[in-house]
Design a protein around this motif. Structure first.
Motif, PDB file in Angstrom:
ATOM      1  N   THR A  51       0.839  -1.196   0.000  1.00 34.27           N
ATOM      2  CA  THR A  51       0.000   0.000   0.000  1.00 34.27           C
ATOM      3  C   THR A  51       0.877   1.250   0.000  1.00 34.27           C
ATOM      4  O   THR A  51       1.835   1.344   0.773  1.00 34.27           O
ATOM      5  N   PHE A  52       0.528   2.172  -0.901  1.00 39.87           N
ATOM      6  CA  PHE A  52       1.279   3.433  -0.967  1.00 39.87           C
ATOM      7  C   PHE A  52       1.087   4.203   0.339  1.00 39.87           C
ATOM      8  O   PHE A  52      -0.023   4.293   0.861  1.00 39.87           O
ATOM      9  N   PRO A  53       2.162   4.767   0.856  1.00 39.63           N
ATOM     10  CA  PRO A  53       2.065   5.525   2.106  1.00 39.63           C
ATOM     11  C   PRO A  53       1.308   6.847   1.910  1.00 39.63           C
ATOM     12  O   PRO A  53       1.217   7.374   0.797  1.00 39.63           O
ATOM     13  N   SER A  54       0.819   7.360   2.996  1.00 39.59           N
ATOM     14  CA  SER A  54       0.119   8.642   2.985  1.00 39.59           C
ATOM     15  C   SER A  54       1.047   9.739   2.455  1.00 39.59           C
ATOM     16  O   SER A  54       2.238   9.757   2.768  1.00 39.59           O
ATOM     17  N   GLY A  55       0.502  10.609   1.628  1.00 35.63           N
ATOM     18  CA  GLY A  55       1.280  11.716   1.081  1.00 35.63           C
ATOM     19  C   GLY A  55       1.958  11.407  -0.250  1.00 35.63           C
ATOM     20  O   GLY A  55       2.662  12.250  -0.796  1.00 35.63           O
ATOM     21  N   THR A  56       1.745  10.207  -0.806  1.00 33.47           N
ATOM     22  CA  THR A  56       2.334   9.864  -2.107  1.00 33.47           C
ATOM     23  C   THR A  56       1.472  10.472  -3.206  1.00 33.47           C
ATOM     24  O   THR A  56       0.311  10.090  -3.370  1.00 33.47           O
ATOM     25  N   THR A  57       2.034  11.412  -3.926  1.00 33.57           N
ATOM     26  CA  THR A  57       1.289  12.071  -5.009  1.00 33.57           C
ATOM     27  C   THR A  57       2.123  12.090  -6.292  1.00 33.57           C
ATOM     28  O   THR A  57       3.339  11.986  -6.252  1.00 33.57           O
ATOM     29  N   ILE A  58       1.397  12.254  -7.404  1.00 28.90           N
ATOM     30  CA  ILE A  58       2.057  12.421  -8.701  1.00 28.90           C
ATOM     31  C   ILE A  58       1.428  13.648  -9.352  1.00 28.90           C
ATOM     32  O   ILE A  58       0.223  13.698  -9.588  1.00 28.90           O
ATOM     33  N   GLU A  59       2.256  14.620  -9.643  1.00 35.62           N
ATOM     34  CA  GLU A  59       1.788  15.844 -10.297  1.00 35.62           C
ATOM     35  C   GLU A  59       1.423  15.551 -11.750  1.00 35.62           C
ATOM     36  O   GLU A  59       1.905  14.589 -12.348  1.00 35.62           O
ATOM     37  N   THR A  60       0.621  16.403 -12.325  1.00 32.16           N
ATOM     38  CA  THR A  60       0.220  16.289 -13.729  1.00 32.16           C
ATOM     39  C   THR A  60       1.456  16.217 -14.632  1.00 32.16           C
ATOM     40  O   THR A  60       2.360  17.028 -14.521  1.00 32.16           O
ATOM     41  N   GLY A  61       1.482  15.213 -15.497  1.00 30.47           N
ATOM     42  CA  GLY A  61       2.579  15.065 -16.444  1.00 30.47           C
ATOM     43  C   GLY A  61       3.871  14.530 -15.845  1.00 30.47           C
ATOM     44  O   GLY A  61       4.850  14.349 -16.557  1.00 30.47           O
ATOM     45  N   GLN A  62       3.896  14.246 -14.574  1.00 35.72           N
ATOM     46  CA  GLN A  62       5.110  13.767 -13.906  1.00 35.72           C
ATOM     47  C   GLN A  62       5.056  12.256 -13.699  1.00 35.72           C
ATOM     48  O   GLN A  62       4.007  11.628 -13.807  1.00 35.72           O
ATOM     49  N   SER A  63       6.202  11.701 -13.369  1.00 41.97           N
ATOM     50  CA  SER A  63       6.323  10.271 -13.106  1.00 41.97           C
ATOM     51  C   SER A  63       6.975  10.052 -11.748  1.00 41.97           C
ATOM     52  O   SER A  63       7.705  10.917 -11.267  1.00 41.97           O
ATOM     53  N   ILE A  64       6.704   8.887 -11.169  1.00 43.89           N
ATOM     54  CA  ILE A  64       7.409   8.496  -9.956  1.00 43.89           C
ATOM     55  C   ILE A  64       8.009   7.107 -10.168  1.00 43.89           C
ATOM     56  O   ILE A  64       7.491   6.305 -10.949  1.00 43.89           O
ATOM     57  N   VAL A  65       9.098   6.854  -9.474  1.00 40.74           N
ATOM     58  CA  VAL A  65       9.765   5.556  -9.509  1.00 40.74           C
ATOM     59  C   VAL A  65       9.370   4.830  -8.227  1.00 40.74           C
ATOM     60  O   VAL A  65       9.576   5.340  -7.129  1.00 40.74           O
ATOM     61  N   VAL A  66       8.809   3.629  -8.414  1.00 45.24           N
ATOM     62  CA  VAL A  66       8.351   2.830  -7.273  1.00 45.24           C
ATOM     63  C   VAL A  66       9.195   1.561  -7.225  1.00 45.24           C
ATOM     64  O   VAL A  66       9.118   0.716  -8.120  1.00 45.24           O
ATOM     65  N   ALA A  67      10.006   1.434  -6.174  1.00 48.16           N
ATOM     66  CA  ALA A  67      10.904   0.289  -6.019  1.00 48.16           C
ATOM     67  C   ALA A  67      10.278  -0.769  -5.121  1.00 48.16           C
ATOM     68  O   ALA A  67       9.630  -0.446  -4.129  1.00 48.16           O
ATOM     69  N   SER A  68      10.516  -2.018  -5.483  1.00 47.84           N
ATOM     70  CA  SER A  68       9.960  -3.118  -4.685  1.00 47.84           C
ATOM     71  C   SER A  68      10.633  -3.230  -3.323  1.00 47.84           C
ATOM     72  O   SER A  68      10.051  -3.739  -2.384  1.00 47.84           O
ATOM     73  N   GLY A  69      11.890  -2.782  -3.237  1.00 52.31           N
ATOM     74  CA  GLY A  69      12.642  -2.907  -1.990  1.00 52.31           C
ATOM     75  C   GLY A  69      13.639  -4.045  -2.015  1.00 52.31           C
ATOM     76  O   GLY A  69      14.474  -4.162  -1.134  1.00 52.31           O
ATOM     77  N   ALA A  70      13.570  -4.894  -3.050  1.00 57.57           N
ATOM     78  CA  ALA A  70      14.510  -6.007  -3.147  1.00 57.57           C
ATOM     79  C   ALA A  70      15.901  -5.535  -3.539  1.00 57.57           C
ATOM     80  O   ALA A  70      16.887  -6.189  -3.248  1.00 57.57           O
TER      81      ALA A  70
END
Length: 150
Positions: A51-70
């Motif tokens: 589950t994404f933590p509180s406060g995780t946002t993506i602005e319009t036209g932007q990207s985020i990198v989500v790592a598994s942690g491995a």
């Protein structure tokens, strides 16, 4: 949490070696992913979800990198707590982002490229050096009388 009107997310990249996905907001407003679910292996009877933590946002036209942690990903915006085992490790899988209610808002299938096999082509050519045929000497005709039979 209020329902978001314009959720237009796309998973633009899945990196199986570095264990991360890139999610892009293609909508017209900021998307709040708080409480959304990142499913690293989206298929029946398998769950590798976080589950994404509180406060995780993506602005319009932007990207985020989500790592598994491995794997330690230095530029990750979100890193989950999967430790010491690969999450994105099958030959073919599907990753997905789901609402807190379980509706899919983005998904992507990926297929790992099989390791290139070194293909060696071998030609076996047998060459033998043949001696050039020597010119045959014309033998002198021998007559029966020369053989001494008569």
């Amino acid at each position: 949490m209020l329902a978001q009107e314009d959720v237009s997310l796309t998973i633009t990249s899945v990196n199986s070696e570095e264990e991360y996905v890139v999610i892009k907001n293609e909508g017209s407003s900021t998307v709040d992913l708080s409480g959304y679910i990142m499913e690293f292996e989206y298929k029946p009877n398998v769950s590798q979800d976080k589950t994404f933590p509180s406060g995780t946002t993506i602005e319009t036209g932007q990207s985020i990198v989500v790592a598994s942690g491995a794997v330690d990903v230095a530029n990750a915006d979100v890193t989950f707590d999967y430790d010491d085992y690969e999450v994105i490790n099958n030959e073919s899988d599907q990753v997905a982002v789901l609402t807190p209610g379980g509706n899919v808002v983005a998904s992507a299938r990926y297929r790992l490229k099989p390791q290139k096999r070194l293909r060696l082509r071998t030609r076996l050519r047998l060459r033998t050096k043949l001696k050039p045929q020597s010119r045959r000497r014309r033998s002198k005709k021998t007559t029966v009388s020369e053989l001494g039979f008569f």
